[in-house]
Design a protein around this motif. Structure first.
Motif, PDB file in Angstrom:
ATOM      1  N   GLY A  51       0.856  -1.165   0.051  1.00  0.00           N
ATOM      2  CA  GLY A  51       0.203  -0.064   0.066  1.00  0.00           C
ATOM      3  C   GLY A  51       0.712   1.318  -0.001  1.00  0.00           C
ATOM      4  O   GLY A  51       0.490   2.288   0.397  1.00  0.00           O
ATOM      5  N   VAL A  52       1.710   1.155  -0.762  1.00  0.00           N
ATOM      6  CA  VAL A  52       3.094   2.535  -0.868  1.00  0.00           C
ATOM      7  C   VAL A  52       3.010   2.793  -2.215  1.00  0.00           C
ATOM      8  O   VAL A  52       2.871   1.916  -3.100  1.00  0.00           O
ATOM      9  N   SER A  53       3.769   3.975  -2.438  1.00  0.00           N
ATOM     10  CA  SER A  53       4.130   4.393  -3.826  1.00  0.00           C
ATOM     11  C   SER A  53       5.345   3.395  -4.233  1.00  0.00           C
ATOM     12  O   SER A  53       6.156   3.118  -3.416  1.00  0.00           O
ATOM     13  N   ARG A  54       5.747   3.281  -5.466  1.00  0.00           N
ATOM     14  CA  ARG A  54       6.658   2.626  -6.072  1.00  0.00           C
ATOM     15  C   ARG A  54       8.069   3.457  -5.607  1.00  0.00           C
ATOM     16  O   ARG A  54       9.219   2.817  -5.488  1.00  0.00           O
ATOM     17  N   GLY A  55       8.008   4.898  -5.533  1.00  0.00           N
ATOM     18  CA  GLY A  55       9.071   5.452  -5.227  1.00  0.00           C
ATOM     19  C   GLY A  55       9.663   5.332  -3.606  1.00  0.00           C
ATOM     20  O   GLY A  55      10.795   5.074  -3.553  1.00  0.00           O
ATOM     21  N   THR A  56       8.485   4.889  -2.832  1.00  0.00           N
ATOM     22  CA  THR A  56       8.822   4.610  -1.346  1.00  0.00           C
ATOM     23  C   THR A  56       9.344   3.389  -1.262  1.00  0.00           C
ATOM     24  O   THR A  56      10.487   2.989  -0.619  1.00  0.00           O
ATOM     25  N   LEU A  57       8.865   2.494  -2.026  1.00  0.00           N
ATOM     26  CA  LEU A  57       9.271   1.086  -1.946  1.00  0.00           C
ATOM     27  C   LEU A  57      10.820   0.861  -2.652  1.00  0.00           C
ATOM     28  O   LEU A  57      11.650   0.364  -2.211  1.00  0.00           O
ATOM     29  N   ARG A  58      11.180   1.706  -3.658  1.00  0.00           N
ATOM     30  CA  ARG A  58      12.304   1.828  -4.240  1.00  0.00           C
ATOM     31  C   ARG A  58      13.372   2.337  -3.226  1.00  0.00           C
ATOM     32  O   ARG A  58      14.610   2.010  -3.300  1.00  0.00           O
ATOM     33  N   ARG A  59      13.084   3.368  -2.440  1.00  0.00           N
ATOM     34  CA  ARG A  59      14.045   3.874  -1.422  1.00  0.00           C
ATOM     35  C   ARG A  59      14.200   2.780  -0.528  1.00  0.00           C
ATOM     36  O   ARG A  59      15.471   2.529  -0.078  1.00  0.00           O
ATOM     37  N   ALA A  60      13.358   2.093  -0.183  1.00  0.00           N
ATOM     38  CA  ALA A  60      13.451   0.910   0.879  1.00  0.00           C
ATOM     39  C   ALA A  60      14.617  -0.104   0.204  1.00  0.00           C
ATOM     40  O   ALA A  60      15.354  -0.735   0.743  1.00  0.00           O
ATOM     41  N   LEU A  61      14.231  -0.404  -0.923  1.00  0.00           N
ATOM     42  CA  LEU A  61      14.907  -1.612  -1.824  1.00  0.00           C
ATOM     43  C   LEU A  61      16.417  -1.026  -1.928  1.00  0.00           C
ATOM     44  O   LEU A  61      17.465  -1.860  -1.745  1.00  0.00           O
ATOM     45  N   THR A  62      16.719   0.213  -2.257  1.00  0.00           N
ATOM     46  CA  THR A  62      17.786   0.755  -2.409  1.00  0.00           C
ATOM     47  C   THR A  62      18.842   0.702  -1.045  1.00  0.00           C
ATOM     48  O   THR A  62      20.091   0.520  -1.508  1.00  0.00           O
ATOM     49  N   THR A  63      18.187   1.290  -0.155  1.00  0.00           N
ATOM     50  CA  THR A  63      19.098   1.105   1.090  1.00  0.00           C
ATOM     51  C   THR A  63      19.453  -0.266   1.352  1.00  0.00           C
ATOM     52  O   THR A  63      20.764  -0.543   1.684  1.00  0.00           O
ATOM     53  N   LEU A  64      18.559  -1.556   1.167  1.00  0.00           N
ATOM     54  CA  LEU A  64      19.152  -2.849   1.301  1.00  0.00           C
ATOM     55  C   LEU A  64      20.114  -3.266   0.214  1.00  0.00           C
ATOM     56  O   LEU A  64      21.006  -4.019   0.616  1.00  0.00           O
ATOM     57  N   ILE A  65      19.997  -2.612  -0.992  1.00  0.00           N
ATOM     58  CA  ILE A  65      20.894  -3.081  -2.186  1.00  0.00           C
ATOM     59  C   ILE A  65      22.482  -2.513  -1.582  1.00  0.00           C
ATOM     60  O   ILE A  65      23.501  -2.977  -1.764  1.00  0.00           O
ATOM     61  N   GLU A  66      22.208  -1.233  -1.323  1.00  0.00           N
ATOM     62  CA  GLU A  66      23.359  -0.706  -0.815  1.00  0.00           C
ATOM     63  C   GLU A  66      24.200  -1.365   0.546  1.00  0.00           C
ATOM     64  O   GLU A  66      25.394  -1.393   0.782  1.00  0.00           O
ATOM     65  N   GLU A  67      23.361  -1.838   1.409  1.00  0.00           N
ATOM     66  CA  GLU A  67      23.829  -2.846   2.466  1.00  0.00           C
ATOM     67  C   GLU A  67      24.463  -4.240   2.222  1.00  0.00           C
ATOM     68  O   GLU A  67      25.025  -4.778   2.843  1.00  0.00           O
ATOM     69  N   GLY A  68      24.072  -4.553   0.741  1.00  0.00           N
ATOM     70  CA  GLY A  68      24.559  -5.584   0.285  1.00  0.00           C
ATOM     71  C   GLY A  68      23.520  -6.918   0.537  1.00  0.00           C
ATOM     72  O   GLY A  68      23.992  -8.135   0.430  1.00  0.00           O
ATOM     73  N   LEU A  69      22.467  -6.727   1.280  1.00  0.00           N
ATOM     74  CA  LEU A  69      21.345  -7.599   1.332  1.00  0.00           C
ATOM     75  C   LEU A  69      20.695  -7.895   0.298  1.00  0.00           C
ATOM     76  O   LEU A  69      20.146  -9.201   0.002  1.00  0.00           O
TER      77      LEU A  69
END
Length: 250
Positions: A51-69
């Protein structure tokens, strides 16, 4: 596995929504619910479920990509990474039986188990098995005239291959059966190698001392439409078989 907004997001909390999503995904990875190599749903699907925008989701995923997860693969999606370094090796996708046949090596196969089972939770996640679904569990030992060389555990989606548990895998190959009998097109796989000390069950099947070094291979196999069809664990007798990759530089 389904995800609901209430399972991750508290809109009244002082924590940003994207941070809540990141933490929810971290928890799933840490618990093993989303194991290494698990492919996340597409961004539109996840955004709609949460129930969120794709921009919000992408920001969450980007954080985890930067963490290497997480790791994004162009044209394939977003995957949970392994905790080990995995150099990408491009090679032809073939099975051990096909490799042996191509080299003129005579092998025998002993089937230890060929039954329908409820898949372990991490395997169900990797194969996208629906709730209540079953998989084929196929356990085999490959041997040459020198003795056993490989112990294979395969888990296969039976919704793609109904009745596959009736196949005699002492002579039939798994990929050959999926492609020939069921008309499935196997297109790609993600294969990971590591070194292990043989535990008691592996050592017994490969005629090794407990603790002897073995090569461990983990693989998820995908069809041409990117659906996962098979997961395997393979332990290889290091003294009798070496794995070689023939590579070319583009």
């Amino acid at each position: 596995m389904t995800t609901t907004p209430s399972a991750v997001i508290n809109r009244d909390a002082p924590v940003a929504i994207h941070a809540q999503i990141s933490e929810g995904i971290r928890s799933r990875i840490a618990s093993g619910e989303w194991p290494a190599h698990y492919r996340l749903k597409s961004e539109p699907e996840l955004a709609q479920e949460l129930g969120v925008s794709r921009g919000t989701l992408r920001r969450a995923l980007t954080t985890l990509i930067e963490e290497g997860l997480l790791r994004q693969v162009r044209g394939r999606g977003t995957f949970v990474t392994s905790t080990t370094i995995e150099p990408a090796i491009a090679q032809k996708l073939s099975t051990l039986s096909e490799d042996f046949a191509n080299q003129g090596i005579v092998t025998t196969t002993t089937v230890i188990e060929c039954t329908l089972v409820d898949p372990p939770r991490p395997i169900a996640a990797l194969l996208d098995v629906p709730a209540g679904g079953s998989v084929l569990k196929l356990v085999r030992v490959r041997s040459t005239d020198r003795g056993p060389v490989a112990l294979l555990f395969n888990y296969v989606r039976t919704d793609f291959a109904p009745g596959i548990e009736k196949v005699d895998f002492t002579s039939a190959s798994l990929f050959g059966t999926l492609e020939g009998a069921y008309g499935l097109k196997i297109a790609a796989a993600r294969r990971t190698f590591s070194a292990q000390a043989a535990e008691a069950d592996v050592a017994a099947e490969l005629n090794l001392e407990v603790g002897s070094p073995v090569q461990y291979l983990q693989q998820v196999t995908y069809l041409a439409d990117d659906r996962p069809v098979e997961y395997s664990d393979v332990w290889i007798h290091s003294g009798r078989l070496q794995v070689t990759s023939l590579l070319s530089r583009r």
